[in-house]
Write an enzyme that holds these catalytic residues in place. Sequence first.
Site, PDB file in Angstrom:
ATOM      1  CG  ASP A 386      -2.165   0.733   1.283  1.00  0.00           C
ATOM      2  OD1 ASP A 386      -2.267   1.375   0.160  1.00  0.00           O
ATOM      3  OD2 ASP A 386      -2.736   0.931   2.133  1.00  0.00           O
ATOM      4  CG  HIS A 388      -1.926   6.187   1.693  1.00  0.00           C
ATOM      5  ND1 HIS A 388      -1.531   5.160   2.453  1.00  0.00           N
ATOM      6  CD2 HIS A 388      -3.133   6.268   1.220  1.00  0.00           C
ATOM      7  CE1 HIS A 388      -2.578   4.395   2.485  1.00  0.00           C
ATOM      8  NE2 HIS A 388      -3.644   4.939   1.733  1.00  0.00           N
ATOM      9  CE  LYS A 467     -13.042   0.599  -7.359  1.00  0.00           C
ATOM     10  NZ  LYS A 467     -12.906  -0.787  -6.690  1.00  0.00           N
ATOM     11  CG  HIS A 513      -6.336   5.805  -0.777  1.00  0.00           C
ATOM     12  ND1 HIS A 513      -6.335   5.600   0.465  1.00  0.00           N
ATOM     13  CD2 HIS A 513      -7.130   6.697  -1.064  1.00  0.00           C
ATOM     14  CE1 HIS A 513      -7.274   6.456   0.959  1.00  0.00           C
ATOM     15  NE2 HIS A 513      -7.465   7.234   0.109  1.00  0.00           N
TER      16      HIS A 513
END
Length: 638
Positions: A386, A388, A467, A513
Amino acid sequence: MNEIRITLPDGSVSECHRGATVKDVIASWKNEMLSSTVAAKLNSALVDLSHPIKEDASLEVIEISSKEGLAILRHSISHVMAQAVQDTFEGVQICIGPSIEDGFYYDFEYSETFTPEDFEKIESRMRETVAFDYPFLHREMSREEAVALFRDKGESYKVELINDLPEDIKTVTIYSQGRYVDLCRGPHIPSTGIIKAFKLLSVAGAYWRGDERNKMLQRIYGTGFASEEALAEYLRIVEEAKKRDHRKLGRELDLFQVNDEAGPGLIIFHPKGTMLRTVIEDWEKKEHLKRGYEMVMGPQILKVDLWKKSGHFDHYRENMYFTEVENQGYGIKPMNCLSHMLIYKSKIRSYRDLPLRYFELGTVHRHEKTGVLHGLIRVRQFTQDDAHILCTPEQLNSEIIGIANFVSYAMKIFGFDYDVELSTRPEKSIGSDEDWEMATSALKDALRVNKMVYEINEGDGAFYGPKIDFKIKDALNRKWQCATIQCDFTLPERFDLSYIGADGEKHRPVMLHRVILGSIERFLGVLIEHYAGAFPVWLSPVQAVLMTVTDRHIPYGEEVFIKLSDAGIRVERDFRNEKLGYKIREAQIQKIPYMLVIGDREMESNRVSPRERSGKDLGAIGVNEFIGMVKEKCAQYQ
Ligand SMILES: [Zn+2]
Ligand SMILES: [Zn+2]
């Protein structure tokens, strides 16, 4: 006026008399299309070809090979199957039989248990029905009439379905072929003779209406295709998928387990599975650092108030786990974002600091229903690669372009093709229209610049922003969700993030994200099936195994083992007192890329004789030569 106007798929307009059927209209437009057409849409509503047209309308044709056409074909086959089951077995009650992804099913109540051996009987009866070429007849009748009809036939489930319809529904539709009658909305193919290829696949228990308080029924699954060739190809892929099932290979290769004692959806990685994972995680760290990401780590639990502030408590609570420590409520993180926000907030940021790219191999927990859990693919605890990104609105485009590049590089490394999908605003969402508009066009723009072809999924975005999804296609052409890029204009707002711009004023950063492989667990599951467990050398948890012919060869074997280990090759020793053939077979099941047999010849010449898992012999070579060969195979990845 008895003439009506039909707008045809090519935009032309055809005049016909009121009451002409859909079939008549298609026949007079393009007669040759009829043979491949199973149904149609009139003003977007699905209808049979026998449907009489009463007023001006626009017409779309549904061909048998289209997605909708196949669904109609398969559902029609489910009626034919139900008819065959009724004819073959005394006292069967029919329940419901929809088409599903890749096929259809029908639920039955029957005192005996259906077995796969019964399938042959049912299929041969179905073939008779197909040969008769019964038309699928459509009738409308009042509820009362329909209840009486099914009551007379002893079909209590159909009676219950009709009785449970909303009161304002006065009539129902009935379809029949031959003596078989079913309650159904339709549409159906014109006649049973159109069915060319079908197969019954399995039988399983299913509760009436999916409710475990109801009676357990028997669900027979089957599938159908427009041609025998298409059916054969489908069955081949199903067989191949069974062989490649990552749960089966996970056991055979000793990679991981899911244990009820520990809990459903929770993966326990064994040494080899952990090694496989570690290789991927090391690759991730290296690639992220190379691309200007910084590694961070956050806690597993964070105060409930913080989840309230972020909106997760309101919008994602059902999927979260909670705990309490010293009277303080905590949420176990389902996402890694919040710690990253707090890192951003720990300092005053200037536009010169941006973009900031925080990367974490972040483990998250999400509550998935027991029924949907599946091996490594759907789990309750997983680790995401992940990150950011916090940037200025002007930097958004180049950041998205950079991520898209990263994804395409990663897919090449792991050997996957992929499709790109853009998802727009869902019904349940937060944020202003303006933000959504801006975020969506930023994503579109980046895809355009990157020359990526994409599909649009209307309303499938996250609740906080649009997204891009990258769906990888495996060796069997199945699609799996992996990378995503999600725009978020909301969290920076909620956390009051800011940076000082060139103008000396405070501005709001934009947040992205993103994951590249997504859930490492899921990615591993896909990877195992993609390679059928025979991983490329760089990924293999064990790259080589040393096998002695007799105990006499052990000292030399140990010598080679040390050399290979020192060189960083993942090597195992099989120095057991077993027959060589047995050791080789075992290593082949383990799909180890290289087997090195250590016998007299090797010992005397100070060499090894590598044999590939395919069975290919590479002949005797020096140990260093072997090391060089393995290193070269891995060089571009490590
Ligand atoms: Zn039907
Ligand atoms: Zn996030």
